[in-house]
Design an enzyme around this catalytic site. Sequence first.
Site, PDB file in Angstrom:
ATOM      1  N   CYS A   9       0.800  -1.059  -0.059  1.00 34.62           N
ATOM      2  CA  CYS A   9       0.041   0.008  -0.097  1.00 34.62           C
ATOM      3  C   CYS A   9       0.830   1.106  -0.047  1.00 34.62           C
ATOM      4  O   CYS A   9       2.095   1.121   0.097  1.00 34.62           O
ATOM      5  CB  CYS A   9      -0.815  -0.004   1.112  1.00 34.62           C
ATOM      6  SG  CYS A   9      -1.939  -1.591   1.386  1.00 34.62           S
ATOM      7  N   ARG A  35       1.101   2.535  -5.863  1.00 34.59           N
ATOM      8  CA  ARG A  35       1.378   1.260  -4.985  1.00 34.59           C
ATOM      9  C   ARG A  35       0.296   0.437  -4.571  1.00 34.59           C
ATOM     10  O   ARG A  35       0.158  -0.745  -4.097  1.00 34.59           O
ATOM     11  CB  ARG A  35       2.098   1.830  -3.803  1.00 34.59           C
ATOM     12  CG  ARG A  35       3.150   2.723  -3.692  1.00 34.59           C
ATOM     13  CD  ARG A  35       3.802   3.048  -2.534  1.00 34.59           C
ATOM     14  NE  ARG A  35       4.088   1.896  -1.619  1.00 34.59           N
ATOM     15  CZ  ARG A  35       5.353   1.571  -1.809  1.00 34.59           C
ATOM     16  NH1 ARG A  35       6.112   1.909  -2.170  1.00 34.59           N
ATOM     17  NH2 ARG A  35       5.534   0.337  -0.735  1.00 34.59           N
ATOM     18  N   TRP A  94      -3.848  -2.034  -1.672  1.00 32.89           N
ATOM     19  CA  TRP A  94      -3.744  -3.098  -2.503  1.00 32.89           C
ATOM     20  C   TRP A  94      -4.328  -4.214  -1.829  1.00 32.89           C
ATOM     21  O   TRP A  94      -3.387  -4.636  -1.040  1.00 32.89           O
ATOM     22  CB  TRP A  94      -2.283  -2.961  -3.246  1.00 32.89           C
ATOM     23  CG  TRP A  94      -2.406  -3.867  -4.227  1.00 32.89           C
ATOM     24  CD1 TRP A  94      -2.394  -3.781  -5.469  1.00 32.89           C
ATOM     25  CD2 TRP A  94      -2.334  -5.751  -4.297  1.00 32.89           C
ATOM     26  NE1 TRP A  94      -2.537  -4.785  -6.421  1.00 32.89           N
ATOM     27  CE2 TRP A  94      -2.245  -6.167  -5.750  1.00 32.89           C
ATOM     28  CE3 TRP A  94      -1.891  -6.421  -3.400  1.00 32.89           C
ATOM     29  CZ2 TRP A  94      -2.104  -7.499  -6.098  1.00 32.89           C
ATOM     30  CZ3 TRP A  94      -1.865  -8.169  -3.543  1.00 32.89           C
ATOM     31  CH2 TRP A  94      -1.756  -8.230  -5.067  1.00 32.89           C
ATOM     32  N   ASN A 120       1.170  -0.579   6.314  1.00 41.38           N
ATOM     33  CA  ASN A 120       1.657  -1.418   5.049  1.00 41.38           C
ATOM     34  C   ASN A 120       2.399  -2.505   5.742  1.00 41.38           C
ATOM     35  O   ASN A 120       3.205  -2.556   6.478  1.00 41.38           O
ATOM     36  CB  ASN A 120       2.445  -0.156   4.402  1.00 41.38           C
ATOM     37  CG  ASN A 120       2.826  -1.170   3.027  1.00 41.38           C
ATOM     38  OD1 ASN A 120       2.420  -2.108   2.604  1.00 41.38           O
ATOM     39  ND2 ASN A 120       3.890  -0.668   2.408  1.00 41.38           N
ATOM     40  N   GLY A 121       1.802  -3.790   5.426  1.00 35.24           N
ATOM     41  CA  GLY A 121       2.605  -4.928   5.699  1.00 35.24           C
ATOM     42  C   GLY A 121       1.739  -6.268   6.039  1.00 35.24           C
ATOM     43  O   GLY A 121       0.531  -6.060   5.760  1.00 35.24           O
ATOM     44  N   GLU A 499      10.099 -10.381 -22.229  1.00 32.52           N
ATOM     45  CA  GLU A 499       9.835  -9.007 -21.747  1.00 32.52           C
ATOM     46  C   GLU A 499       8.718  -8.567 -22.659  1.00 32.52           C
ATOM     47  O   GLU A 499       7.769  -7.800 -22.157  1.00 32.52           O
ATOM     48  CB  GLU A 499      11.132  -7.992 -21.611  1.00 32.52           C
ATOM     49  CG  GLU A 499      10.878  -6.545 -21.401  1.00 32.52           C
ATOM     50  CD  GLU A 499      10.128  -6.519 -20.036  1.00 32.52           C
ATOM     51  OE1 GLU A 499       9.882  -5.201 -20.022  1.00 32.52           O
ATOM     52  OE2 GLU A 499       9.907  -7.399 -19.410  1.00 32.52           O
ATOM     53  N   LYS A 503       4.953  -7.221 -21.500  1.00 35.29           N
ATOM     54  CA  LYS A 503       4.401  -6.060 -21.521  1.00 35.29           C
ATOM     55  C   LYS A 503       3.035  -5.984 -22.331  1.00 35.29           C
ATOM     56  O   LYS A 503       2.168  -5.192 -22.253  1.00 35.29           O
ATOM     57  CB  LYS A 503       5.422  -5.211 -22.534  1.00 35.29           C
ATOM     58  CG  LYS A 503       6.796  -4.798 -21.965  1.00 35.29           C
ATOM     59  CD  LYS A 503       6.701  -3.863 -20.705  1.00 35.29           C
ATOM     60  CE  LYS A 503       6.981  -4.487 -19.562  1.00 35.29           C
ATOM     61  NZ  LYS A 503       7.473  -4.271 -18.242  1.00 35.29           N
ATOM     62  N   GLU A 506       0.601  -6.948 -19.546  1.00 34.61           N
ATOM     63  CA  GLU A 506       0.140  -6.140 -18.454  1.00 34.61           C
ATOM     64  C   GLU A 506      -0.334  -4.788 -18.847  1.00 34.61           C
ATOM     65  O   GLU A 506      -0.929  -4.056 -18.034  1.00 34.61           O
ATOM     66  CB  GLU A 506       1.186  -6.216 -17.472  1.00 34.61           C
ATOM     67  CG  GLU A 506       2.539  -5.641 -17.911  1.00 34.61           C
ATOM     68  CD  GLU A 506       3.568  -5.569 -16.948  1.00 34.61           C
ATOM     69  OE1 GLU A 506       4.806  -5.227 -17.164  1.00 34.61           O
ATOM     70  OE2 GLU A 506       3.430  -5.884 -15.565  1.00 34.61           O
ATOM     71  N   HIS A 522       8.092 -28.077 -29.762  1.00 35.77           N
ATOM     72  CA  HIS A 522       7.770 -29.220 -28.851  1.00 35.77           C
ATOM     73  C   HIS A 522       6.306 -29.057 -28.054  1.00 35.77           C
ATOM     74  O   HIS A 522       6.342 -29.565 -27.017  1.00 35.77           O
ATOM     75  CB  HIS A 522       8.859 -29.187 -27.682  1.00 35.77           C
ATOM     76  CG  HIS A 522      10.503 -29.229 -28.398  1.00 35.77           C
ATOM     77  ND1 HIS A 522      10.704 -30.354 -28.761  1.00 35.77           N
ATOM     78  CD2 HIS A 522      11.059 -28.076 -28.411  1.00 35.77           C
ATOM     79  CE1 HIS A 522      11.967 -29.886 -29.313  1.00 35.77           C
ATOM     80  NE2 HIS A 522      12.416 -28.737 -29.251  1.00 35.77           N
ATOM     81  N   LYS A 617       3.041  -1.094  -8.211  1.00 38.20           N
ATOM     82  CA  LYS A 617       4.601  -1.076  -8.515  1.00 38.20           C
ATOM     83  C   LYS A 617       5.364  -1.774  -8.029  1.00 38.20           C
ATOM     84  O   LYS A 617       6.514  -2.153  -8.385  1.00 38.20           O
ATOM     85  CB  LYS A 617       4.638   0.728  -8.457  1.00 38.20           C
ATOM     86  CG  LYS A 617       5.955   0.996  -9.099  1.00 38.20           C
ATOM     87  CD  LYS A 617       6.242   0.776 -10.550  1.00 38.20           C
ATOM     88  CE  LYS A 617       7.423   1.067 -11.197  1.00 38.20           C
ATOM     89  NZ  LYS A 617       7.523   0.770 -12.616  1.00 38.20           N
TER      90      LYS A 617
HETATM   91  C1  AGP Z   1       7.158  -4.622 -14.610  1.00 41.49           C
HETATM   92  O1  AGP Z   1       6.115  -4.183 -15.594  1.00 41.49           O
HETATM   93  C2  AGP Z   1       6.266  -5.425 -13.886  1.00 41.49           C
HETATM   94  N1  AGP Z   1       5.338  -4.402 -13.166  1.00 41.49           N
HETATM   95  C3  AGP Z   1       6.625  -6.330 -12.557  1.00 41.49           C
HETATM   96  O2  AGP Z   1       6.831  -7.567 -13.017  1.00 41.49           O
HETATM   97  C4  AGP Z   1       7.961  -6.015 -11.838  1.00 41.49           C
HETATM   98  O3  AGP Z   1       8.946  -6.146 -13.031  1.00 41.49           O
HETATM   99  C5  AGP Z   1       8.391  -6.933 -11.001  1.00 41.49           C
HETATM  100  O4  AGP Z   1       7.235  -6.701  -9.974  1.00 41.49           O
HETATM  101  C6  AGP Z   1       9.653  -6.531 -10.296  1.00 41.49           C
HETATM  102  O5  AGP Z   1       9.568  -5.320  -9.661  1.00 41.49           O
HETATM  103  P1  AGP Z   1      11.015  -4.586  -9.262  1.00 41.49           P
HETATM  104  O6  AGP Z   1      11.827  -4.402 -10.652  1.00 41.49           O
HETATM  105  O7  AGP Z   1      10.461  -3.391  -8.579  1.00 41.49           O
HETATM  106  O8  AGP Z   1      11.591  -5.601  -8.285  1.00 41.49           O
END
Ligand code: AGP
Length: 622
Positions: A9, A35, A94, A120-121, A499, A503, A506, A522, A617
């Site tokens: 959060c 967050r 969150w 938060n936690g 990657e 992208k 998400e 395979h 994030k």
């Molecule tokens: C990235 O687009 C994603 N939101 C997610 O996979 C992110 O890379 C992952 O949570 C790792 O985050 P960090 O780089 O802050 O450790």
Amino acid sequence: MFGIVQLMCGIFGYVGNKKNAAQVIHEGLKRLEYRGYDSWGIATKVKSQKSKVKTTKEKNGFVVEKHVGKIGNRKLGSKLLKSDANLGIGHTRWATHGGVTIANAHPHLDCKNGIAVVHNGIIENFLELKEQPIKKGHVFVSKTDTEVVPHLIEENLTHPHPNPLSKGGGEGRFTGAVRDAFNKLKGLNAIVVVCSSSQEIIAAKTGSPLIVGTSDREFFVASDVSGIIKYTRKVIFLEDNQMAVLGKNLRLLELPWGKEIKPKYNILEWKFEEAEKGKFEHFLLKEIYEQPRVIENIALNYEGEAKKLAKLIEKAFGTFMLGCGTASYAALFGIYLFSRIAKKHINFSIGSEFNYLENYLTSKSLVIPISQSGETIDVVEPVEKAKEKGAKIAAIVNVLGSTLYRQADYKILLGAGVEKAVIGTKSFIAMISVLLLTAYAYIGGEDLGKKLLLKTAINVEDILKDSFIAKIKKLAQELKNKEHIYVIGRGLSYAAALEATLKIKETSYVHAEGFAGGELKHGVIALIEKNTPCIVMASNDETYDDIVSNAQEIKARGGLMIGIGPKDNEVFDRFIETEDLKEATIIPQIVISQLVSYNLAIIRGIKDPDKPRNLAKSVTVK
Ligand code: AGP
């Protein structure tokens, strides 16, 4: 029955001479909303008791407002606006377990509505801690773990526990009550507390991040710098088992007994403007357009860091690169780079799996955690275990003062600036640029690495030109109604395929899968039908012929082949050209994939690509 835990959060607190604490907190929460954006709430302490107070809460000094959903452009209610408070706390959440409800939104209060807490936690022992207060008649109104904190403090205020360390009880009842309650919490936690009988706010942490900011006679507390950078760049990164008491002045106390310690201030390099969208509609697009500067900055200014990391790798007996999500693909790219450029074996692991792989670590091992936020618990925990085994830690992170930054023996700050979009873009490009320069430095070729990155920055600049974007928009339009997209790559471009896939998923919510080019036949090739789109990361290197024949295998089953790379081929139905940048070709390949994903999201009507559903994030949940 397990309650809801708050793990990822944004928390914010303010005390100072401004009379509009509610607005300051509202602004701060908006900057922290990446967050977690399931619900939010604010509590401010009503200044005057006499005239305006109506409800019990107000009678006891608080105006509280809670909402389900994003803050977005939602304005504050009249009560908060009129509360002319100079002190308050806020939270954006969150959810992990259980529903998203007003009752579970923060702040949480005690029975007399005189204590408000944001958190938060995880409070791992909250059920146990609830037993006493419940026996004593306390009423709990939410299903959260957090709500036990205000009730514990309420109990402590009623029956204070003398602190043997504070001579003549100089500690203050509120501080003592919070300190005692926080000491009882098990797990990774950060809390900020206000009390109707005090003009102070108290912040304490173990594990979850907390930063205190200070400027002219006012104090801010936030989960990360982007919450307070508008108001000050003078900050303290609270360490574990520290508590800050903020009011007329700042007292930093060491837990559990509250021994006063000297605060260590940091001046943030980031500027407030960097954390703003500027002319861009979304942070995601803004951060994509910042990438040429990010690459250039690393090429021109990171020779020292790259050489130092290369030395550490050379000396180590076993090097392990790890990360999660996008950062794990940077680590994967790293092992191919070192094999190809430095003929050096490096191990790779996904962060959450490294816990089960690190039994062979020794004091001669080097662990390189890679992370934008520096707070991803799936990386923080195995790194802590690796440290216990004596391994050296060289962290590559983007956030100064983050947990991984503080855990590390050697730290490389990516310098990509504030990354607000939940979707990582410029941080990833910074990660692979640093790894590329380090691999070249390992063979004494840092100048070659620099030149390659500078050439790459120019190519990315060209890709961001309108004429090029038009080609990408055309492709995104063609993919608009596709339900499945496959991405393949080999060697260095395998990480690019993974990657690019993440992208697409998400950002546009289209199902996509990335594979090593040779893997499709395979099994997954069974999913290919007429016009199933398949993006091919085709670098002009030893993988080119093989990836082209993989493309032909898919095309033979009706696939729509989309090539991204320096060399076109008749197998491609669509082709987006990049410069031939040797090992750095992955960078334009990724930037093009970011732009395809962004435009696909816009074309598919996704309102807020900066905050994809169900994501946050920095992932501080296991
Ligand atoms: C990235 O687009 C994603 N939101 C997610 O996979 C992110 O890379 C992952 O949570 C790792 O985050 P960090 O780089 O802050 O450790």
